[in-house]
Design a protein around this motif. Structure first.
Motif, PDB file in Angstrom:
ATOM      1  N   SER A 143       7.844  34.684   6.453  1.00 42.84           N
ATOM      2  CA  SER A 143       8.322  35.131   7.763  1.00 42.84           C
ATOM      3  C   SER A 143       8.170  34.904   8.732  1.00 42.84           C
ATOM      4  O   SER A 143       6.430  34.956   8.413  1.00 42.84           O
ATOM      5  N   MET A 144       9.001  35.011  10.026  1.00 44.71           N
ATOM      6  CA  MET A 144       7.887  34.936  11.044  1.00 44.71           C
ATOM      7  C   MET A 144       8.725  35.787  12.106  1.00 44.71           C
ATOM      8  O   MET A 144       9.384  36.353  12.250  1.00 44.71           O
ATOM      9  N   THR A 145       7.462  35.814  13.033  1.00 42.51           N
ATOM     10  CA  THR A 145       8.043  36.577  13.851  1.00 42.51           C
ATOM     11  C   THR A 145       8.451  35.561  15.594  1.00 42.51           C
ATOM     12  O   THR A 145       8.582  34.472  15.311  1.00 42.51           O
ATOM     13  N   THR A 146       9.477  36.074  16.471  1.00 44.22           N
ATOM     14  CA  THR A 146       9.489  35.809  17.675  1.00 44.22           C
ATOM     15  C   THR A 146       8.731  34.723  18.565  1.00 44.22           C
ATOM     16  O   THR A 146       9.159  33.169  18.460  1.00 44.22           O
ATOM     17  N   THR A 147       7.559  35.266  18.745  1.00 43.87           N
ATOM     18  CA  THR A 147       6.454  34.413  19.343  1.00 43.87           C
ATOM     19  C   THR A 147       5.837  33.159  17.877  1.00 43.87           C
ATOM     20  O   THR A 147       5.882  32.124  18.558  1.00 43.87           O
ATOM     21  N   GLU A 148       5.893  33.452  17.010  1.00 46.92           N
ATOM     22  CA  GLU A 148       5.324  32.287  16.241  1.00 46.92           C
ATOM     23  C   GLU A 148       6.471  31.241  16.004  1.00 46.92           C
ATOM     24  O   GLU A 148       5.928  30.015  16.379  1.00 46.92           O
ATOM     25  N   LEU A 149       8.248  31.454  15.970  1.00 47.29           N
ATOM     26  CA  LEU A 149       8.512  30.621  16.270  1.00 47.29           C
ATOM     27  C   LEU A 149       8.816  29.990  17.137  1.00 47.29           C
ATOM     28  O   LEU A 149       8.735  28.766  17.244  1.00 47.29           O
ATOM     29  N   ALA A 150       8.702  30.304  18.582  1.00 38.75           N
ATOM     30  CA  ALA A 150       8.885  29.917  19.708  1.00 38.75           C
ATOM     31  C   ALA A 150       7.315  28.851  20.125  1.00 38.75           C
ATOM     32  O   ALA A 150       7.463  27.683  20.955  1.00 38.75           O
ATOM     33  N   THR A 151       6.436  29.159  19.692  1.00 36.28           N
ATOM     34  CA  THR A 151       5.555  28.524  19.786  1.00 36.28           C
ATOM     35  C   THR A 151       4.962  27.495  18.944  1.00 36.28           C
ATOM     36  O   THR A 151       5.563  26.053  18.979  1.00 36.28           O
ATOM     37  N   GLN A 152       5.672  27.139  17.603  1.00 38.29           N
ATOM     38  CA  GLN A 152       5.636  25.997  16.411  1.00 38.29           C
ATOM     39  C   GLN A 152       7.431  25.449  17.096  1.00 38.29           C
ATOM     40  O   GLN A 152       6.930  24.245  16.862  1.00 38.29           O
ATOM     41  N   PHE A 153       7.940  25.836  17.544  1.00 34.88           N
ATOM     42  CA  PHE A 153       9.198  24.717  18.092  1.00 34.88           C
ATOM     43  C   PHE A 153       9.003  24.648  19.658  1.00 34.88           C
ATOM     44  O   PHE A 153      10.273  23.982  20.410  1.00 34.88           O
ATOM     45  N   GLU A 154       7.659  25.092  19.910  1.00 31.73           N
ATOM     46  CA  GLU A 154       7.546  24.530  21.639  1.00 31.73           C
ATOM     47  C   GLU A 154       8.997  25.438  22.461  1.00 31.73           C
ATOM     48  O   GLU A 154       8.658  24.687  23.152  1.00 31.73           O
ATOM     49  N   MET A 155       8.930  26.213  22.383  1.00 32.69           N
ATOM     50  CA  MET A 155       9.857  27.202  23.554  1.00 32.69           C
ATOM     51  C   MET A 155       8.988  28.589  24.127  1.00 32.69           C
ATOM     52  O   MET A 155       8.323  28.756  23.287  1.00 32.69           O
ATOM     53  N   THR A 156      10.180  29.051  24.821  1.00 33.34           N
ATOM     54  CA  THR A 156       9.424  30.810  25.304  1.00 33.34           C
ATOM     55  C   THR A 156      10.575  31.238  24.281  1.00 33.34           C
ATOM     56  O   THR A 156      11.193  31.462  23.638  1.00 33.34           O
ATOM     57  N   PRO A 157       9.418  32.678  24.311  1.00 29.00           N
ATOM     58  CA  PRO A 157      10.256  33.751  23.363  1.00 29.00           C
ATOM     59  C   PRO A 157      11.272  34.185  23.830  1.00 29.00           C
ATOM     60  O   PRO A 157      12.635  34.085  22.571  1.00 29.00           O
ATOM     61  N   PRO A 158      11.520  34.276  25.046  1.00 22.51           N
ATOM     62  CA  PRO A 158      13.452  34.395  24.936  1.00 22.51           C
ATOM     63  C   PRO A 158      14.232  32.940  25.030  1.00 22.51           C
ATOM     64  O   PRO A 158      15.608  33.482  24.175  1.00 22.51           O
ATOM     65  N   GLN A 159      13.758  32.372  25.117  1.00 18.40           N
ATOM     66  CA  GLN A 159      14.949  31.107  24.779  1.00 18.40           C
ATOM     67  C   GLN A 159      15.283  30.512  23.229  1.00 18.40           C
ATOM     68  O   GLN A 159      16.000  31.161  22.598  1.00 18.40           O
ATOM     69  N   MET A 160      13.697  31.365  22.111  1.00 16.57           N
ATOM     70  CA  MET A 160      13.875  31.386  20.900  1.00 16.57           C
ATOM     71  C   MET A 160      14.823  32.687  20.540  1.00 16.57           C
ATOM     72  O   MET A 160      15.162  32.788  19.556  1.00 16.57           O
ATOM     73  N   SER A 161      15.208  33.688  20.969  1.00 13.93           N
ATOM     74  CA  SER A 161      15.713  35.200  20.910  1.00 13.93           C
ATOM     75  C   SER A 161      16.777  35.055  20.979  1.00 13.93           C
ATOM     76  O   SER A 161      17.555  35.406  20.324  1.00 13.93           O
TER      77      SER A 161
END
Length: 382
Positions: free
Chosen positions: A321-339
């Motif tokens: 399980s991962m948070t929005t911020t963790e996913l955004a960091t892993q995939f080199e995106m901003t948190p709003p984009q990942m959201s």
């Protein structure tokens, strides 16, 4: 291509819901003959294949065309009224006159629907189930026609399968013995592999029947439009089912029985024969009474996964399980984009969430992804 049930005047008084152990037994046997298309039946099929007598399974395979895509009409309720026990339903089959029994059997073997020539030239039109000839038309039995009708009938069956051809030979040679053998088999298979399953299923089916009866009392004949692929039309009033063949029946001529079933999944069966009720055997989800997943819901899941990035996100969320911020960091995106990508997956039911303090964690819903293909097949079958 549509199957049309014409409602006529005051159709609500001609519709009722009831259970049928014979209909459910034959839905079980249909699933046993093709378990890959019946995920709701896999548990029962597995138990039967492991424990049932090999000779009984061999006999089931021999009779299987009778409960195939165009099930014999006598394997569904033959009369309106209260629920019958299995023994009573089998006795009703035994009481059919020989010509009616033979013609119903021929239609099932050939896969025939609608008006037209007899079994010698009938053609199946796809999965689910079919109608017999139109209201008021009493078909003649192929085995009683002069000329080459029996030969055409058998030739057609040989084209379809050796199992159907073998049953056709038995039927034409000795209709009475054919019926006795079928009823003996159904009694034997019910005793060995179905009685416990019927006891388990019955409360679920009874609960759904009560809900369906309540909807009928509230909405009248419109209850028919609540089934998969069905829609109500007016002028004249009718319910149209999207199926793979054309057929028509009228509630001005026949009562209509709604029969809940678990093992019919993913199909919806509609059967009619002159002088007998129209029967709609409809799917119920085990323990929930829910309808199968609609095609638009399946398409939402497919669209959510039609993006390489979201596939990679699913792979990551399968492992932890991962948070929005963790996913955004892993995939080199901003948190709003990942959201935005997470919202697509969440709306499609592909992920679920849980909180740890102020942090929201996302996890892949493995069951939803696993069932996506099954749900797609179910929607396409309907």
């Amino acid at each position: 291509m549509p199957v049309v049930i014409e409602l006529g005047s005051a159709p609500e008084h001609r519709i009722s819901t009831r259970l049928s152990p014979l209909a459910e037994l034959c839905a079980c046997l249909h699933a046993l003959d093709g378990p890959r298309h019946h995920p709701a039946s896999r548990r029962w099929v597995g138990v039967v294949l492991q424990n049932a007598d090999e000779r009984l399974l061999e006999r089931a395979g021999g009779w299987a065309p009778l409960w195939g895509a165009f099930r014999a009409r006598y394997l569904l309720p033959l009369a309106p009224g209260p629920e019958r026990e299995l023994e009573e339903e089998l006795a009703a089959v035994a009481r059919l006159d020989e010509e009616t029994f033979t013609t119903m059997t021929e239609q099932a073997l050939v896969g025939k629907n609608g008006h037209g020539p007899g079994p010698g030239s009938g053609h199946g039109h796809g999965p689910g189930s079919g109608h017999g000839p139109g209201p008021g038309h009493r078909p003649a039995s192929g085995s009683r026609r002069g000329g080459r009708a029996p030969e055409r009938f058998l030739a057609r069956l040989r084209q379809l399968s050796e199992r159907r051809f073998a049953l056709g030979l038995r039927l034409l040679a000795d209709p009475s013995g054919f019926r006795d053998g079928l009823l003996a088999f159904l009694s034997a298979v019910a005793e060995e592999v179905f009685e416990a399953e019927w006891t388990r299923l019955r409360p679920t089916l009874e609960a759904d029947a009560r809900v369906r009866s309540h909807e009928h009392s509230r909405y009248g004949a419109a209850v028919l439009a609540g089934f998969p692929t069905a829609r109500m039309e007016q002028d004249p009033p009718r319910v149209v089912f999207d199926k793979l063949y054309n057929a028509r029946a009228s509630l001005a001529d026949s009562p209509c029985l709604l029969v809940p079933s678990l093992h019919i999944n993913p199909h919806l069966a509609i059967k009619h024969y002159p002088g007998y009720p129209v029967v709609v055997q409809y799917p119920v989800r085990d323990g929930a009474g829910a309808e199968p997943t609609a095609l638009d819901v399946v398409m939402r899941g497919l669209r959510a996964l039609d993006e390489p990035l979201r596939i990679r996100m699913c792979r990551a969320l399968l492992r932890q399980s991962m948070t929005t911020t963790e996913l955004a960091t892993q995939f080199e995106m901003t948190p709003p984009q990942m959201s935005r990508h997470l919202r697509k997956l969440r709306e499609a039911g592909m992920v679920h969430t849980h909180r740890e303090g102020a942090r929201v964690h996302y996890q892949l819903d493995e069951a939803a992804v696993r069932n996506l293909g099954v749900d797609l097949l179910s929607a396409l079958h309907r």
